[in-house]
Design an enzyme around this catalytic site. Structure first.
Site, short mmCIF file in Angstrom:
data_model
loop_
_atom_site.label_atom_id
_atom_site.label_comp_id
_atom_site.label_asym_id
_atom_site.label_seq_id
_atom_site.Cartn_x
_atom_site.Cartn_y
_atom_site.Cartn_z
N HIS A 1 7.22 -57.60 27.13
CA HIS A 1 6.99 -56.21 26.68
C HIS A 1 6.12 -56.20 25.42
O HIS A 1 6.60 -55.86 24.33
CB HIS A 1 8.32 -55.48 26.44
CG HIS A 1 8.15 -53.99 26.31
ND1 HIS A 1 9.12 -53.10 26.67
CD2 HIS A 1 7.11 -53.23 25.87
CE1 HIS A 1 8.71 -51.86 26.43
NE2 HIS A 1 7.47 -51.93 25.94
N ALA B 1 4.49 -50.21 32.31
CA ALA B 1 5.08 -48.92 31.91
C ALA B 1 6.53 -49.08 31.49
O ALA B 1 6.84 -49.32 30.32
CB ALA B 1 4.92 -47.93 33.06
N ARG B 2 7.42 -48.98 32.44
CA ARG B 2 8.84 -49.19 32.21
C ARG B 2 9.41 -49.92 33.42
O ARG B 2 9.07 -49.58 34.57
CB ARG B 2 9.58 -47.85 32.05
CG ARG B 2 9.42 -47.19 30.71
CD ARG B 2 10.12 -47.95 29.59
NE ARG B 2 10.00 -47.27 28.31
CZ ARG B 2 9.08 -47.56 27.38
NH1 ARG B 2 8.21 -48.51 27.59
NH2 ARG B 2 9.05 -46.90 26.23
N GLU C 1 15.77 -55.22 29.44
CA GLU C 1 15.12 -56.12 28.47
C GLU C 1 16.09 -56.49 27.36
O GLU C 1 16.89 -55.65 26.95
CB GLU C 1 13.89 -55.41 27.89
CG GLU C 1 12.85 -55.16 28.98
CD GLU C 1 11.69 -54.28 28.52
OE1 GLU C 1 11.65 -53.90 27.33
OE2 GLU C 1 10.82 -53.99 29.35
C1 8YV Z 1 6.26 -50.81 22.27
C2 8YV Z 1 6.53 -49.05 24.15
O1 8YV Z 1 6.36 -52.15 22.66
O2 8YV Z 1 5.06 -47.32 23.56
C3 8YV Z 1 6.12 -47.62 24.06
O3 8YV Z 1 6.89 -46.77 24.53
O4 8YV Z 1 7.47 -49.36 24.80
C4 8YV Z 1 5.72 -50.09 23.45
O5 8YV Z 1 4.50 -49.66 23.02
C5 8YV Z 1 7.47 -50.35 21.60
O6 8YV Z 1 7.48 -49.03 21.32
C6 8YV Z 1 7.79 -51.15 20.36
O7 8YV Z 1 9.08 -51.39 20.47
#
Ligand code: 8YV
Length: 307
Positions: free
Chosen positions: A272, A224-225, A254
């Site tokens: 990620h 997730a985060r 990150e």
């Molecule tokens: C992607 C993400 O890696 O959906 C998200 O919020 O963090 C990931 O799917 C990202 O958006 C691409 O930078």
């Protein structure tokens, strides 16, 4: 005259080519912004978002298209105040993120990386490996039961896992008990997988107490985060054997990953990339393009964030 667009995070070459065809694209260089142009749109990633200083420096900004689902790195309150539309790539990445959660569970508990290394090092037949842990039938706790959490639950059911979850509210899901207390969920789980949105409301939700309740035989998976987990508490618990294993796709700062995690054999790390498949990045990129096109044509946005 093509509208000016600021591209904060690179996208696939074919998507960037389509952006170049429709917009005057300014590729963001950290700490510098194009001057003397009226930027009307931003395209960015979910993890990267829009630094507040960038938003503040762009008074003509109308739309932010996030190539991802997370909105935690965009100041939505400020966007709403200024009437800036925000879009995400809802739906199209759910399967990939759930797939990576399963891959991390399997890689960690079945010791895929040590097995691979043993074969490559020519040690098969010469050196043994400790027995791995069984995945099927294990008790899975899911933190955050949105689309991704539910997609993980469906996959886990095919592995005969006993699935329970903690979420902002009870969703009354069939055969999937809601547990109102995260420490209690961790205590009754072999695997805890984090699928909750980032942001202030979930910061350090998985804290020291939760990690210790998961315990020395437990596995923590995070797709997730990084901010949802107290990263320092996680590192310390792994070092002291109070948590068994971790498999992580996301981190607090990150691309910086705590050095301690890189040296631990009971940890699986990914940069990620839960949504980083060719098929899904094409679908996400297409949605970014379509949302931007809808905005500039005055049509309804396809996947707006409700502000
Ligand atoms: C992607 C993400 O890696 O959906 C998200 O919020 O963090 C990931 O799917 C990202 O958006 C691409 O930078």
């Amino acid at each position: 005259m093509k509208p000016h667009l600021l591209l904060i995070e690179p996208m696939m070459p074919e998507i960037e080519a389509a952006l170049d065809a429709a917009y005057t694209v300014h590729r963001w260089q950290k700490d510098t912004l194009p001057s003397d142009v009226q930027i009307r749109a931003i395209a960015t990633g979910g993890g990267t978002g829009v630094p507040r200083a960038v938003m503040d420096a762009l008074p003509t900004l109308e739309v932010i298209a996030i190539n991802g689902i997370g909105t935690d790195a965009v100041d939505l309150i400020e966007a709403a105040r200024r009437g800036i539309a925000v879009t995400v790539t809802r739906d199209v990445l759910t399967d990939d993120v759930a797939d990576l959660a399963m891959a991390l569970m399997l890689a960690s508990l079945r010791d895929l990386l040590p097995g691979d290394r043993l074969v490559r090092d020519g040690l098969w037949g010469k050196q043994g490996l400790p027995l791995a842990r069984k995945v099927s039938g294990s008790r899975l706790g899911i933190v955050g039961m949105g689309q991704v959490g539910q997609a993980i639950a469906r996959r886990a059911q095919a592995f005969s896992m006993q699935v329970s979850y903690f979420s902002r509210r009870n969703l009354d899901l069939p055969f999937t008990p809601f547990v109102n207390n995260l420490v209690a969920l961790a205590a009754q789980s072999d695997i805890l997988v984090v699928a909750a949105s980032g942001g202030p409301q979930s910061r350090n939700l998985v804290n020291r107490e939760v990690i210790e309740a998961l315990g020395p035989n437990g596995l923590l998976v995070n797709v997730a985060r990084g901010t949802v987990v107290d990263e320092q508490a996680l590192v310390t618990a792994l070092q002291e054997g109070r948590l068994g294993r971790a498999a992580l796709d996301v981190f607090v700062d990150e691309p910086n990953v705590p050095d301690a995690l890189k040296t631990m054999s009971n940890v699986v790390l990914q940069p990620h990339r839960a949504s980083a498949t060719l098929e899904t990045r094409q679908a996400m990129g297409r949605l970014v393009l379509d949302n931007l096109a809808a905005h500039f044509a005055g049509r309804p946005l396809l996947t707006p964030v409700a502000l």
